[in-house]
Design an enzyme around this catalytic site. Structure first.
Site, PDB file in Angstrom:
ATOM      1  CG  ASP A  32       7.168  14.584 -12.950  1.00  0.00           C
ATOM      2  OD1 ASP A  32       6.588  14.754 -11.873  1.00  0.00           O
ATOM      3  OD2 ASP A  32       7.695  13.503 -13.288  1.00  0.00           O
ATOM      4  CD  GLU A 239       9.751  14.396  -5.541  1.00  0.00           C
ATOM      5  OE1 GLU A 239      10.626  13.529  -5.698  1.00  0.00           O
ATOM      6  OE2 GLU A 239       8.532  14.134  -5.590  1.00  0.00           O
TER       7      GLU A 239
END
Ligand code: FUB
Length: 340
Positions: A32, A239
């Protein structure tokens, strides 16, 4: 390789032989990556993946991370520097577990780390921690941001100095539980023929620690202006929202989750609406796909992750970067993470 697996499954059947880029970090697992240019250097704020021994499931409980490291690069291709533990969950009074994808921002010499974690009741909230250095360590505020929920904060600062937070994630990210604006543990996704759940956003206060206005749900529409539907799994938001600006346009990019793509949509305002434009990054090894996009010295870069370092374990990922290119009409050239 095939991308058709459940959130909980361990790996794709086959590890691709020729990744486009090598892992940036090899002594820890990282994921991420939110990249920013601070003080003329690239700083990267990733999740720090560990094997906590939590069984895999569709809520992502196996992503049970407990701290963050910050990394920096003088320039692409240079040796990456690990600045050590920037924040540990044991120093976040409100947090219970699962430090997921963070982001960072700067204002008036203070650096802000934004991070999602489940509170002691198991509800995802977004926390803030501050430091005088982009490398940390960061000191967490005692409470999460008032009115915050769900996961994957991204803070974008516009040319006029206003900062906005974009956030949210469905399934394990719990965004479907907030459709009415109130928490409802039984809250479900819309029907397939209904508009998809959109990411949330709001301007931040000058202090950067609170929302300055009521949260809004972003609209992502197709070229005809019709909202993307919940059943449109190849294009709808799941997301990992990221915002960047290119030639005066706002680019909202995000993961489609169960179809494993990074897509993007463009608009004329940080509030949208955003028109779906295409795919930034095709599926990577591992279930999740999560990225950031920055400009550094006149070139654009995509930061992303895959699971090559762990041989395909979906919760043990490694961050990567590659150059990102635009076409003359402002569309982004789709990136394939593997050469074969
Ligand atoms: O790393 C934990 C979660 O997996 C992130 O918050 C999601 O975006 C996905 O990458």
């Amino acid at each position: 390789f095939c991308a058709c697996i459940l959130f909980g499954a361990t790996a794709f059947a086959q590890v691709p032989q020729k990744p486009l880029s090598p892992p940036l970090v090899t002594d820890l697992y990282s994921a991420d990556p939110s990249a920013h240019v601070f003080d003329g250097k690239i700083y990267i704020y990733p999740s720090h993946d560990i094997d906590a021994g939590v069984p895999e499931n569709d809520n992502g409980d196996h992503f049970d991370m407990r701290d963050y490291h910050v990394y920096s690069l003088e320039a692409p291709g240079k040796k990456i520097q690990d600045h050590g533990v920037a924040l540990d969950i044991k120093h976040v009074p409100w947090a219970g577990k699962q430090l997921w994808a963070p982001d960072a921002a700067v204002r008036n010499g203070t650096y802000y780390l934004y991070f999602p974690a489940k509170d002691k009741q198991g509800v995802f909230r977004i926390g803030v921690a501050t430091s005088k250095s982009p490398a940390g360590p960061f000191q967490a505020l005692p409470e999460p941001m008032k009115g915050s929920y769900s996961i994957d904060p991204c803070v974008f600062t516009d040319d006029d100095g206003a900062s906005y937070m974009y956030f949210g994630g469905i399934w394990g990210g719990q965004l479907q539980r907030w459709r009415t604006g109130q928490y409802n543990e039984a809250g479900a996704l819309p029907q397939d023929q209904e508009p998809a759940v959109g990411p949330r956003m709001a301007k931040l206060t000058n202090a950067m620690t609170e929302f300055a206005e009521p949260l809004r749900e972003l609209r992502i529409v197709d070229a005809a202006g019709k909202e993307l539907l919940n059943g449109d799994n190849n294009r709808r938001f799941f997301e990992a929202a990221w915002m960047h600006k290119y030639k005066g346009k706002y680019y909202l990019s995000y993961s489609t989750g169960d179809t494993h793509l990074i897509c993007y949509a463009t608009g004329d305002s940080p509030y949208g609406p955003f028109v779906y434009r295409g795919v930034v990054l095709k599926p990577v090894l591992g279930w999740t796909n999560h990225h950031s996009i920055i400009e550094f010295k006149g070139k654009w870069y995509l930061f992303y992750h895959d699971s090559t370092l762990s041989g395909g374990k979906t919760h043990l990922r490694n961050i990567k970067m590659t150059e990102l290119k635009y076409n003359a009409d402002g569309t982004i050239q789709t990136i394939s993470p593997y050469l074969d």
